[in-house]
Scaffold this motif. Structure first.
Motif, PDB file in Angstrom:
ATOM      1  N   LEU A 124      19.377   2.826  49.918  1.00 54.84           N
ATOM      2  CA  LEU A 124      20.006   2.231  48.744  1.00 54.84           C
ATOM      3  C   LEU A 124      19.376   2.782  47.464  1.00 54.84           C
ATOM      4  O   LEU A 124      20.074   3.068  46.496  1.00 54.84           O
ATOM      5  N   GLY A 125      18.063   2.957  47.493  1.00 49.69           N
ATOM      6  CA  GLY A 125      17.367   3.485  46.324  1.00 49.69           C
ATOM      7  C   GLY A 125      17.764   4.902  45.976  1.00 49.69           C
ATOM      8  O   GLY A 125      17.638   5.336  44.833  1.00 49.69           O
ATOM      9  N   ARG A 126      18.275   5.642  46.944  1.00 46.63           N
ATOM     10  CA  ARG A 126      18.701   7.031  46.694  1.00 46.63           C
ATOM     11  C   ARG A 126      20.185   7.149  46.378  1.00 46.63           C
ATOM     12  O   ARG A 126      20.661   8.222  46.042  1.00 46.63           O
TER      13      ARG A 126
ATOM     14  N   GLY B  70      11.339  -3.614  46.203  1.00 45.41           N
ATOM     15  CA  GLY B  70      12.199  -4.413  47.057  1.00 45.41           C
ATOM     16  C   GLY B  70      13.291  -5.185  46.345  1.00 45.41           C
ATOM     17  O   GLY B  70      14.018  -5.960  46.968  1.00 45.41           O
ATOM     18  N   ARG B  71      13.431  -4.998  45.033  1.00 43.38           N
ATOM     19  CA  ARG B  71      14.486  -5.658  44.258  1.00 43.38           C
ATOM     20  C   ARG B  71      15.458  -4.599  43.746  1.00 43.38           C
ATOM     21  O   ARG B  71      15.063  -3.462  43.506  1.00 43.38           O
ATOM     22  N   ILE B  72      16.697  -5.003  43.554  1.00 44.98           N
ATOM     23  CA  ILE B  72      17.714  -4.108  43.012  1.00 44.98           C
ATOM     24  C   ILE B  72      17.944  -4.511  41.561  1.00 44.98           C
ATOM     25  O   ILE B  72      18.198  -5.692  41.276  1.00 44.98           O
ATOM     26  N   PHE B  73      17.848  -3.547  40.648  1.00 44.14           N
ATOM     27  CA  PHE B  73      18.029  -3.820  39.227  1.00 44.14           C
ATOM     28  C   PHE B  73      19.250  -3.074  38.712  1.00 44.14           C
ATOM     29  O   PHE B  73      19.439  -1.900  39.029  1.00 44.14           O
ATOM     30  N   VAL B  74      20.054  -3.775  37.902  1.00 46.22           N
ATOM     31  CA  VAL B  74      21.177  -3.152  37.220  1.00 46.22           C
ATOM     32  C   VAL B  74      21.031  -3.413  35.723  1.00 46.22           C
ATOM     33  O   VAL B  74      20.420  -4.401  35.309  1.00 46.22           O
ATOM     34  N   PHE B  75      21.567  -2.504  34.932  1.00 47.83           N
ATOM     35  CA  PHE B  75      21.509  -2.595  33.486  1.00 47.83           C
ATOM     36  C   PHE B  75      22.956  -2.632  33.018  1.00 47.83           C
ATOM     37  O   PHE B  75      23.730  -1.723  33.303  1.00 47.83           O
ATOM     38  N   THR B  76      23.362  -3.693  32.341  1.00 50.37           N
ATOM     39  CA  THR B  76      24.765  -3.874  31.992  1.00 50.37           C
ATOM     40  C   THR B  76      24.893  -4.506  30.611  1.00 50.37           C
ATOM     41  O   THR B  76      23.902  -4.794  29.949  1.00 50.37           O
ATOM     42  N   ARG B  77      26.128  -4.709  30.192  1.00 50.87           N
ATOM     43  CA  ARG B  77      26.406  -5.406  28.931  1.00 50.87           C
ATOM     44  C   ARG B  77      26.415  -6.909  29.189  1.00 50.87           C
ATOM     45  O   ARG B  77      26.920  -7.355  30.226  1.00 50.87           O
ATOM     46  N   HIS B  78      25.927  -7.687  28.249  1.00 51.28           N
ATOM     47  CA  HIS B  78      25.921  -9.139  28.418  1.00 51.28           C
ATOM     48  C   HIS B  78      27.336  -9.710  28.438  1.00 51.28           C
ATOM     49  O   HIS B  78      27.535 -10.850  28.839  1.00 51.28           O
ATOM     50  N   THR B  79      28.332  -8.908  28.064  1.00 56.77           N
ATOM     51  CA  THR B  79      29.726  -9.354  28.063  1.00 56.77           C
ATOM     52  C   THR B  79      30.479  -8.948  29.339  1.00 56.77           C
ATOM     53  O   THR B  79      31.653  -9.303  29.487  1.00 56.77           O
TER      54      THR B  79
ATOM     55  N   ALA C 230      18.379  -8.630  38.125  1.00 52.37           N
ATOM     56  CA  ALA C 230      17.719  -8.298  39.387  1.00 52.37           C
ATOM     57  C   ALA C 230      18.414  -9.023  40.526  1.00 52.37           C
ATOM     58  O   ALA C 230      18.745 -10.206  40.412  1.00 52.37           O
ATOM     59  N   VAL C 231      18.627  -8.292  41.616  1.00 52.60           N
ATOM     60  CA  VAL C 231      19.111  -8.890  42.857  1.00 52.60           C
ATOM     61  C   VAL C 231      17.892  -9.079  43.746  1.00 52.60           C
ATOM     62  O   VAL C 231      17.189  -8.101  44.056  1.00 52.60           O
ATOM     63  N   ASP C 232      17.622 -10.313  44.124  1.00 58.10           N
ATOM     64  CA  ASP C 232      16.513 -10.617  45.029  1.00 58.10           C
ATOM     65  C   ASP C 232      17.081 -10.710  46.445  1.00 58.10           C
ATOM     66  O   ASP C 232      17.754 -11.701  46.775  1.00 58.10           O
ATOM     67  N   PRO C 233      16.833  -9.693  47.273  1.00 58.22           N
ATOM     68  CA  PRO C 233      17.424  -9.678  48.616  1.00 58.22           C
ATOM     69  C   PRO C 233      16.912 -10.798  49.511  1.00 58.22           C
ATOM     70  O   PRO C 233      15.728 -11.096  49.534  1.00 58.22           O
ATOM     71  N   GLU C 234      17.846 -11.410  50.218  1.00 59.32           N
ATOM     72  CA  GLU C 234      17.513 -12.379  51.255  1.00 59.32           C
ATOM     73  C   GLU C 234      17.780 -11.758  52.629  1.00 59.32           C
ATOM     74  O   GLU C 234      17.107 -12.074  53.596  1.00 59.32           O
TER      75      GLU C 234
END
Length: 138
Positions: free
Chosen positions: A19-21, A47-56, A123-127
């Motif tokens: 996923l990281g690649r 171990g966390r997935i981060f996305v950068f997006t618009r607050h809208t 951040a997505v914290d995987p379960e």
């Protein structure tokens, strides 16, 4: 004669590495009782997935609307000629980490396709992390 393909499970650590690649993934979440899926660029750190997006964006609005939003995040890579490749699925909860002292640095690591100003790091914290690799049968 075309070779058969067989699915092989990928262990969670290797799945997060794949996923990281990946260049991008898709986040799935529910808004007003209806499923929504959006493509997003991401980075995997610790171990966390981060996305950068618009607050809208629809995703950001859903994150802000309620704590503990549950999501699925998926990415895959399949070679068109052989149809061999992999798919990773992560389920978990999301949190707005925009106020974290390292949020700006994390956001800059996400190579977004968007040209709009990006101002929210999620951040997505995987379960649960699962993956399948489609390989040629022997």
């Amino acid at each position: 004669m075309e070779r058969q393909r067989v699915p092989v499970e990928i262990d969670p650590e290797a799945a997060l590495d794949l996923l990281g690649r990946a260049e991008f993934g898709r986040v799935a979440f529910v808004v007003d009782g209806a499923p929504v899926i959006r493509p997003l660029n991401h980075v995997v750190l610790d171990g966390r997935i981060f996305v950068f997006t618009r607050h809208t964006s629809a995703f950001a609005r859903a994150v802000k609307a309620g704590a503990g939003l549950r999501v699925a995040y998926e990415a895959d890579e399949v070679e068109p000629d052989t149809r061999l490749g992999w798919s990773v699925l992560v389920s978990g909860t999301v949190v707005d980490v925009s106020r974290d002292p390292h949020a700006a640095q994390i956001g800059l690591q996400v190579e977004s396709w968007m040209r709009d100003p990006l101002d929210m790091v999620i951040a997505v914290d995987p379960e649960r992390v699962s993956g399948l690799r489609l390989v040629a049968a022997k």
